[in-house]
Design a protein around this motif. Structure first.
Motif, PDB file in Angstrom:
ATOM      1  N   VAL A   1     -17.231  -7.926   1.804  1.00 46.36           N
ATOM      2  CA  VAL A   1     -16.630  -8.854   0.856  1.00 46.36           C
ATOM      3  C   VAL A   1     -15.119  -8.701   0.938  1.00 46.36           C
ATOM      4  O   VAL A   1     -14.589  -7.595   0.787  1.00 46.36           O
ATOM      5  CB  VAL A   1     -17.109  -8.561  -0.588  1.00 46.36           C
TER       6      VAL A   1
ATOM      7  N   ARG B   1     -21.274  -5.117  -0.244  1.00 44.96           N
ATOM      8  CA  ARG B   1     -21.749  -5.942  -1.356  1.00 44.96           C
ATOM      9  C   ARG B   1     -22.186  -5.085  -2.542  1.00 44.96           C
ATOM     10  O   ARG B   1     -21.937  -5.429  -3.694  1.00 44.96           O
ATOM     11  CB  ARG B   1     -22.869  -6.858  -0.899  1.00 44.96           C
TER      12      ARG B   1
ATOM     13  N   THR C   1     -19.157  -3.773  -4.381  1.00 38.97           N
ATOM     14  CA  THR C   1     -18.463  -4.890  -5.018  1.00 38.97           C
ATOM     15  C   THR C   1     -19.190  -5.286  -6.300  1.00 38.97           C
ATOM     16  O   THR C   1     -18.555  -5.497  -7.346  1.00 38.97           O
ATOM     17  CB  THR C   1     -18.369  -6.098  -4.071  1.00 38.97           C
TER      18      THR C   1
ATOM     19  N   CYS D   1     -23.542 -10.059  -5.994  1.00 43.08           N
ATOM     20  CA  CYS D   1     -23.475  -8.925  -5.063  1.00 43.08           C
ATOM     21  C   CYS D   1     -24.485  -7.833  -5.342  1.00 43.08           C
ATOM     22  O   CYS D   1     -24.538  -6.843  -4.633  1.00 43.08           O
ATOM     23  CB  CYS D   1     -22.060  -8.344  -5.068  1.00 43.08           C
TER      24      CYS D   1
END
Length: 108
Positions: free
Chosen positions: A45, A67, A70, A107
């Protein structure tokens, strides 16, 4: 694609970054997650451009993250935001809170 407006924040850019002196070169170069250090490859990301002081000058860096990290960080920041934002504490959720919440869900 429409240009973003003030009411349409990029939630990834709202996430605070670790201090760059604690990161490896791979993390600073966007090859590894800024939080866990795992390689991110093409699935990372993008967290938006950042500024750091290094070698006596100001340098731009483009951090990325996995992910999972995040989503975890977005959920953490979302929780802090809800408790500290005057608008959100009255259940009138602001664009920042909506963007952080959406990023956390996307996410996870």
């Amino acid at each position: 694609m429409n240009a973003p407006t003030w009411d349409d924040p990029d939630a990834a850019e709202l996430l605070p970054m670790p201090k760059t002196h604690t990161l490896t070169a791979e993390q600073i170069d966007g090859e590894a997650c800024v939080w866990c250090g795992k390689k991110v490859g093409d699935t990372g990301v993008k967290l938006g451009p950042r500024i750091r002081v290094a070698g006596g000058g100001v340098r731009r860096w483009l951090p990325r993250a996995c992910r999972r990290c995040t989503g975890t960080e977005a959920a953490r920041v979302y929780g802090i935001h809800l408790r500290s934002c005057a608008r959100c504490s009255h259940r009138d959720y602001c664009p920042d809170s909506r963007a952080l919440h959406a990023l956390a869900l996307e996410c996870r």
